[in-house]
Scaffold this motif. Structure first.
Motif, PDB file in Angstrom:
ATOM      1  N   TYR A  56      47.116  28.496  39.771  1.00  0.00           N
ATOM      2  CA  TYR A  56      45.954  28.668  40.656  1.00  0.00           C
ATOM      3  C   TYR A  56      44.669  28.297  39.902  1.00  0.00           C
ATOM      4  CZ  TYR A  56      45.614  33.099  38.094  1.00  0.00           C
ATOM      5  OH  TYR A  56      45.525  34.046  37.101  1.00  0.00           O
ATOM      6  N   CYS A  61      44.803  32.571  30.126  1.00  0.00           N
ATOM      7  CA  CYS A  61      45.343  33.757  29.461  1.00  0.00           C
ATOM      8  C   CYS A  61      44.195  34.662  29.010  1.00  0.00           C
ATOM      9  CB  CYS A  61      46.172  33.321  28.256  1.00  0.00           C
ATOM     10  SG  CYS A  61      47.104  34.682  27.563  1.00  0.00           S
ATOM     11  N   LEU A 149      56.289  39.602  35.451  1.00  0.00           N
ATOM     12  CA  LEU A 149      55.396  39.363  36.592  1.00  0.00           C
ATOM     13  C   LEU A 149      55.776  38.024  37.205  1.00  0.00           C
ATOM     14  CD1 LEU A 149      52.281  40.563  34.627  1.00  0.00           C
ATOM     15  CD2 LEU A 149      53.054  41.632  36.738  1.00  0.00           C
ATOM     16  N   PHE A 157      52.438  41.684  56.246  1.00  0.00           N
ATOM     17  CA  PHE A 157      51.522  41.965  57.351  1.00  0.00           C
ATOM     18  C   PHE A 157      52.156  41.489  58.656  1.00  0.00           C
ATOM     19  CE2 PHE A 157      48.353  41.084  53.856  1.00  0.00           C
ATOM     20  CZ  PHE A 157      47.868  42.387  53.758  1.00  0.00           C
ATOM     21  N   ILE A 188      43.135  37.354  49.677  1.00  0.00           N
ATOM     22  CA  ILE A 188      43.446  38.789  49.689  1.00  0.00           C
ATOM     23  C   ILE A 188      43.831  39.190  48.275  1.00  0.00           C
ATOM     24  CG2 ILE A 188      44.894  40.606  50.681  1.00  0.00           C
ATOM     25  CD1 ILE A 188      45.504  38.695  53.028  1.00  0.00           C
ATOM     26  N   GLY A 189      43.103  40.163  47.707  1.00  0.00           N
ATOM     27  CA  GLY A 189      43.464  40.650  46.383  1.00  0.00           C
ATOM     28  C   GLY A 189      42.405  40.370  45.343  1.00  0.00           C
ATOM     29  N   GLN A 196      40.115  35.715  38.629  1.00  0.00           N
ATOM     30  CA  GLN A 196      39.986  34.413  37.947  1.00  0.00           C
ATOM     31  C   GLN A 196      39.764  33.278  38.940  1.00  0.00           C
ATOM     32  OE1 GLN A 196      43.514  33.954  35.480  1.00  0.00           O
ATOM     33  NE2 GLN A 196      42.347  34.617  33.701  1.00  0.00           N
ATOM     34  N   ARG A 213      40.846  45.486  48.555  1.00  0.00           N
ATOM     35  CA  ARG A 213      41.279  46.846  48.893  1.00  0.00           C
ATOM     36  C   ARG A 213      40.754  47.842  47.858  1.00  0.00           C
ATOM     37  NH1 ARG A 213      47.544  47.895  50.062  1.00  0.00           N
ATOM     38  NH2 ARG A 213      47.715  47.664  47.802  1.00  0.00           N
ATOM     39  N   THR A 214      40.844  47.452  46.577  1.00  0.00           N
ATOM     40  CA  THR A 214      40.338  48.332  45.513  1.00  0.00           C
ATOM     41  C   THR A 214      39.469  47.506  44.577  1.00  0.00           C
ATOM     42  OG1 THR A 214      42.502  49.423  45.575  1.00  0.00           O
ATOM     43  CG2 THR A 214      41.026  50.047  43.783  1.00  0.00           C
ATOM     44  N   LYS A 331      44.228  50.564  35.921  1.00  0.00           N
ATOM     45  CA  LYS A 331      44.783  49.292  36.384  1.00  0.00           C
ATOM     46  C   LYS A 331      44.456  48.349  35.246  1.00  0.00           C
ATOM     47  CE  LYS A 331      43.759  49.507  41.356  1.00  0.00           C
ATOM     48  NZ  LYS A 331      44.985  49.292  42.104  1.00  0.00           N
ATOM     49  N   ARG A 332      45.260  47.339  35.030  1.00  0.00           N
ATOM     50  CA  ARG A 332      45.013  46.465  33.877  1.00  0.00           C
ATOM     51  C   ARG A 332      43.603  45.878  33.943  1.00  0.00           C
ATOM     52  NH1 ARG A 332      45.772  41.485  31.614  1.00  0.00           N
ATOM     53  NH2 ARG A 332      47.007  41.416  29.706  1.00  0.00           N
ATOM     54  N   VAL A 353      38.712  46.058  52.706  1.00  0.00           N
ATOM     55  CA  VAL A 353      39.843  46.344  53.592  1.00  0.00           C
ATOM     56  C   VAL A 353      40.477  47.713  53.320  1.00  0.00           C
ATOM     57  CG1 VAL A 353      40.350  43.944  54.185  1.00  0.00           C
ATOM     58  CG2 VAL A 353      41.474  44.970  52.198  1.00  0.00           C
ATOM     59  N   ALA A 381      46.461  36.731  46.662  1.00  0.00           N
ATOM     60  CA  ALA A 381      46.384  37.035  45.222  1.00  0.00           C
ATOM     61  C   ALA A 381      46.867  38.474  45.086  1.00  0.00           C
ATOM     62  CB  ALA A 381      44.952  36.868  44.722  1.00  0.00           C
ATOM     63  N   THR A 382      48.024  38.723  45.699  1.00  0.00           N
ATOM     64  CA  THR A 382      48.498  40.090  45.905  1.00  0.00           C
ATOM     65  C   THR A 382      49.535  40.544  44.876  1.00  0.00           C
ATOM     66  OG1 THR A 382      49.867  39.072  47.625  1.00  0.00           O
ATOM     67  CG2 THR A 382      47.946  40.310  48.359  1.00  0.00           C
ATOM     68  N   TRP A 496      50.251  48.479  39.340  1.00  0.00           N
ATOM     69  CA  TRP A 496      51.606  47.904  39.336  1.00  0.00           C
ATOM     70  C   TRP A 496      52.421  48.414  38.156  1.00  0.00           C
ATOM     71  CZ3 TRP A 496      52.519  45.220  34.968  1.00  0.00           C
ATOM     72  CH2 TRP A 496      51.476  44.510  34.356  1.00  0.00           C
TER      73      TRP A 496
HETATM   74  P1  NAP Z   1      47.501  42.645  40.908  1.00  0.00           P
HETATM   75  O1  NAP Z   1      46.760  43.016  39.698  1.00  0.00           O
HETATM   76  O2  NAP Z   1      48.627  43.485  41.346  1.00  0.00           O
HETATM   77  O3  NAP Z   1      46.436  42.521  42.076  1.00  0.00           O
HETATM   78  C1  NAP Z   1      46.853  42.380  43.394  1.00  0.00           C
HETATM   79  C2  NAP Z   1      45.678  42.567  44.310  1.00  0.00           C
HETATM   80  O4  NAP Z   1      46.131  42.438  45.656  1.00  0.00           O
HETATM   81  C3  NAP Z   1      45.048  43.945  44.191  1.00  0.00           C
HETATM   82  O5  NAP Z   1      43.663  43.812  44.332  1.00  0.00           O
HETATM   83  C4  NAP Z   1      45.668  44.695  45.355  1.00  0.00           C
HETATM   84  O6  NAP Z   1      44.894  45.766  45.828  1.00  0.00           O
HETATM   85  C5  NAP Z   1      45.734  43.593  46.378  1.00  0.00           C
HETATM   86  N1  NAP Z   1      46.716  43.880  47.407  1.00  0.00           N
HETATM   87  C6  NAP Z   1      48.048  44.010  47.245  1.00  0.00           C
HETATM   88  N2  NAP Z   1      48.615  44.308  48.416  1.00  0.00           N
HETATM   89  C7  NAP Z   1      47.612  44.377  49.337  1.00  0.00           C
HETATM   90  C8  NAP Z   1      47.564  44.664  50.709  1.00  0.00           C
HETATM   91  N3  NAP Z   1      48.664  44.973  51.400  1.00  0.00           N
HETATM   92  N4  NAP Z   1      46.363  44.651  51.326  1.00  0.00           N
HETATM   93  C9  NAP Z   1      45.244  44.355  50.633  1.00  0.00           C
HETATM   94  N5  NAP Z   1      45.226  44.082  49.317  1.00  0.00           N
HETATM   95  C10 NAP Z   1      46.403  44.089  48.678  1.00  0.00           C
HETATM   96  O7  NAP Z   1      48.080  41.141  40.801  1.00  0.00           O
HETATM   97  P2  NAP Z   1      47.508  39.909  39.946  1.00  0.00           P
HETATM   98  O8  NAP Z   1      46.058  39.770  40.145  1.00  0.00           O
HETATM   99  O9  NAP Z   1      48.363  38.743  40.272  1.00  0.00           O
HETATM  100  O10 NAP Z   1      47.740  40.354  38.462  1.00  0.00           O
HETATM  101  C11 NAP Z   1      48.975  40.922  38.053  1.00  0.00           C
HETATM  102  C12 NAP Z   1      49.037  40.962  36.550  1.00  0.00           C
HETATM  103  O11 NAP Z   1      49.357  39.657  36.074  1.00  0.00           O
HETATM  104  C13 NAP Z   1      47.739  41.305  35.853  1.00  0.00           C
HETATM  105  O12 NAP Z   1      47.451  42.655  35.844  1.00  0.00           O
HETATM  106  C14 NAP Z   1      48.008  40.733  34.474  1.00  0.00           C
HETATM  107  O13 NAP Z   1      48.841  41.563  33.741  1.00  0.00           O
HETATM  108  C15 NAP Z   1      48.749  39.460  34.817  1.00  0.00           C
HETATM  109  N6  NAP Z   1      47.759  38.375  34.926  1.00  0.00           N
HETATM  110  C16 NAP Z   1      47.122  38.031  33.770  1.00  0.00           C
HETATM  111  C17 NAP Z   1      46.163  37.072  33.814  1.00  0.00           C
HETATM  112  C18 NAP Z   1      45.472  36.708  32.553  1.00  0.00           C
HETATM  113  O14 NAP Z   1      46.053  36.644  31.503  1.00  0.00           O
HETATM  114  N7  NAP Z   1      44.222  36.495  32.583  1.00  0.00           N
HETATM  115  C19 NAP Z   1      45.837  36.435  35.006  1.00  0.00           C
HETATM  116  C20 NAP Z   1      46.519  36.798  36.157  1.00  0.00           C
HETATM  117  C21 NAP Z   1      47.477  37.780  36.103  1.00  0.00           C
HETATM  118  P3  NAP Z   1      45.109  47.245  45.225  1.00  0.00           P
HETATM  119  O15 NAP Z   1      44.486  47.219  43.870  1.00  0.00           O
HETATM  120  O16 NAP Z   1      44.449  48.124  46.181  1.00  0.00           O
HETATM  121  O17 NAP Z   1      46.600  47.474  45.148  1.00  0.00           O
END
Ligand code: NAP
Length: 536
Positions: A56, A61, A149, A157, A188-189, A196, A213-214, A331-332, A353, A381-382, A496
């Motif tokens: 994306y 990193c 991950l 939905f 979304i997310g 990023q 959402r948060t 949260k991370r 939301v 971005a969920t 998560w």
């Molecule tokens: P994430 O941290 O789980 O974030 C998902 C987002 O989607 C959250 O804001 C969540 O809201 C929202 N969401 C999920 N279900 C939803 C729903 N039903 N309705 C509305 N909003 C919803 O996922 P991610 O951003 O892909 O990251 C996951 C992990 O991957 C990171 O924590 C990290 O460890 C790794 N990552 C690392 C990097 C990096 O190195 N820079 C980059 C990307 C990912 P809620 O918070 O309310 O649940």
């Protein structure tokens, strides 16, 4: 066909590895070193795992490049030149491809192949693995290098499939890229992936609506080119640099001050945060040792970041919506390049939301309880069904035909995050119960690959056919993981790490905090003849 140990049942391979990302590649390398045959199956049409799928815009990193790389080969470590402090996805993917070529790993990898079932035959102590391409192979050992991950979470939905525009998930981004020019986009997310990608998409598209959402804490990444001098400084002492980092709780250099946030004056504390904010990156959390253990200490860092958000975002209502209320780092923590600034753009709109939930996806966009939104492209971005999703989505059957998904229905249970009762000869790379996502992933997968390959070598040398975690050892390890988590602030929000992002997933804290302690424990277990395992 091989016939292991000169006795026992003939198998197609000694080991089947599932996945060819960072973990799968080093696993293959280690297995080749001990002289066993292996085949890796990889769903993608290229190697790279996380870095293959997460293309994306803005994917980068958040661990520094000089640390987020393999150390198994001193030559590789010296040869490779990272160009930025934090590498972007294309550079990491180039690196992984380079590693696959340099160590001739591709000949043991079958791409574009998803493992669908894996079944253990107790009598013969072997696994039969089937794929969506019609493969059916046997192996003594099965190693799941499936990533923490990697199983995308797309909320179900109502009307999800009715959207007439383009739907995308950040974790399964099209290889050819996406042109957002002139497009109305919804995202979304607001986790790391959203944070990023939002500034980059906003820059390209006509209009971006962010559904949050948060609100999340994020610190500036402080990314910049790496100078030759900086690279050379680390390269001159690479082994010592790695060794020092491996002694820290997260296995990564957070440049910790080693003192409590409550032991210094208000001015000194703010100065420390200010300095780290300016330098950028997740070392922000290294400011004080008790940030993840003490609510009052944590509140000082959280409030500092809240003030920053309020100072960056010009519209006070939008700033309030973007300001997280809970514990920072629970949260991370995210790191960003212009995330909060993006909300000052006229073409970016934030929708809360939590206050006005999404009720359905429509042909033209989506509907919340009170409003309808239209777009051409919808980005999820969920996040992911973290740590367990990639494992339980495969039909893995252990002793007596028991299914892994059922064995873990109340949450994952492992011994050291590397093995689980009832599933002999199955190894998990950075599984739940290991430091994994609470550590620097590359050293962690290397440590597991080394431990697992040494174990397979030792079993072979002793003529042992099977290894299985003992229930008592597993129970006490799970208890220990929970006990450690209980001393921290991590279980205090919905993250998560706890599985609480996936509806219906049991709330269990999955990673183990304490990289250095963990490595010591793994070494001890092996040195004591695989204590806590039954060898057969
Ligand atoms: P994430 O941290 O789980 O974030 C998902 C987002 O989607 C959250 O804001 C969540 O809201 C929202 N969401 C999920 N279900 C939803 C729903 N039903 N309705 C509305 N909003 C919803 O996922 P991610 O951003 O892909 O990251 C996951 C992990 O991957 C990171 O924590 C990290 O460890 C790794 N990552 C690392 C990097 C990096 O190195 N820079 C980059 C990307 C990912 P809620 O918070 O309310 O649940």
């Amino acid at each position: 066909m091989t016939n292991e140990n000169g006795k026992g049942t003939a198998t197609d391979f000694d080991v089947v590895v599932v996945g060819a990302g960072f973990a799968g590649l080093v696993m293959l390398y280690r297995l080749r070193q001990i002289g066993v045959t292996a085949r890796a199956y990889e769903t993608g049409n290229g190697v790279g795992g996380t870095w293959f799928w997460n293309r994306y815009p803005g994917a980068r990193c958040d661990v520094e490049s000089m640390e987020y790389s393999y150390q198994f080969s001193p030559e590789l470590q010296q040869e490779w030149n990272w160009t930025e402090r934090y590498s972007a996805q294309p550079e990491i993917l180039r690196y992984i491809n380079h590693v696959a070529d340099r160590f001739d790993l591709r000949r043991d990898i079958q791409l574009s192949t998803r493992v669908t079932t894996a079944t253990y035959d107790e009598g013969n102590a072997l696994w039969t693995v089937e794929t969506d391409r019609g493969d059916r192979v046997t192996a003594r050992f099965l190693v799941m290098a499936t990533g923490c991950l990697s199983a995308a979470n797309t909320p179900n939905f109502p009307g999800r499939d009715s959207f007439a525009g383009r739907s995308l998930h950040t974790g399964a981004w099209p290889q050819e890229g996406v042109d957002f020019t002139g497009k109305r986009v919804g995202i979304i997310g607001t986790g790391s992936s959203g944070i990023q990608s939002i500034p980059v998409i906003a820059d390209e598209c006509a209009h971006l609506t962010v559904f949050q959402r948060t609100p999340n804490f994020s610190v500036p990444a402080g990314n910049r080119p790496l100078t030759v001098a900086e690279r050379d400084r680390v390269k001159a002492v690479y082994p010592e640099f790695r060794a020092a980092n491996s002694l820290t709780p997260f296995g990564v250099n957070f440049d910790s001050t080693g003192i409590s946030a409550l032991a210094v004056s208000d001015d000194a504390r703010v100065n420390e945060y200010e300095e780290r904010w300016e330098k950028g990156g997740l070392r922000f959390l290294g400011a004080f040792v008790d940030l993840m253990f003490d609510r009052d200490a944590n509140a000082t860092a959280a409030e500092f970041v809240r003030d920053k958000i309020r100072s960056i975002v010009k519209d006070p209502e939008v700033a309030a919506m973007l300001t997280p209320k809970d514990v920072i780092g629970c949260k991370r923590l995210c790191s960003d390049t212009g995330y909060f600034e993006a909300f000052n753009r006229p073409n970016v709109k934030l929708v809360d939301v939590a206050a006005d939930p999404i009720v359905e996806i429509t042909k033209d966009g989506l509907r919340t309880q009170t409003r309808a939104f239209e777009f051409d492209t919808l980005v999820y971005a969920t996040g992911f069904d973290a740590m367990t999703g990639a494992l339980t989505r495969i039909d893995i059957r252990g002793k007596g035909g028991a299914k892994l998904a059922d064995a873990w229905s109340a949450g994952p249970r492992t011994y050291l995050g590397v093995a689980t009762v009832g599933f002999p000869n199955l190894f998990l790379v950075t599984g739940p119960g290991s430091p994994s996502v609470l550590s620097n992933m590359v050293p962690s997968v290397e440590q597991h690959a080394q431990w697992i390959s040494s174990c397979i070598r030792d079993l072979r040398d002793r003529g042992t056919r099977s290894i299985e975690a003992q229930p008592d050892a597993q129970d006490s390890w799970v208890g220990h993981v929970n006990e450690v988590a209980g001393t921290t602030l991590y279980p205090q929000c919905n993250s998560w790490y706890l599985g609480s992002n996936v509806p219906g997933k049991p709330r269990v804290f999955m990673p183990y905090l304490g990289y250095a302690t963990y490595v010591e424990k793994c070494n001890e277990v092996a040195a004591n003849g695989y204590e806590g395992f039954t060898l057969g």
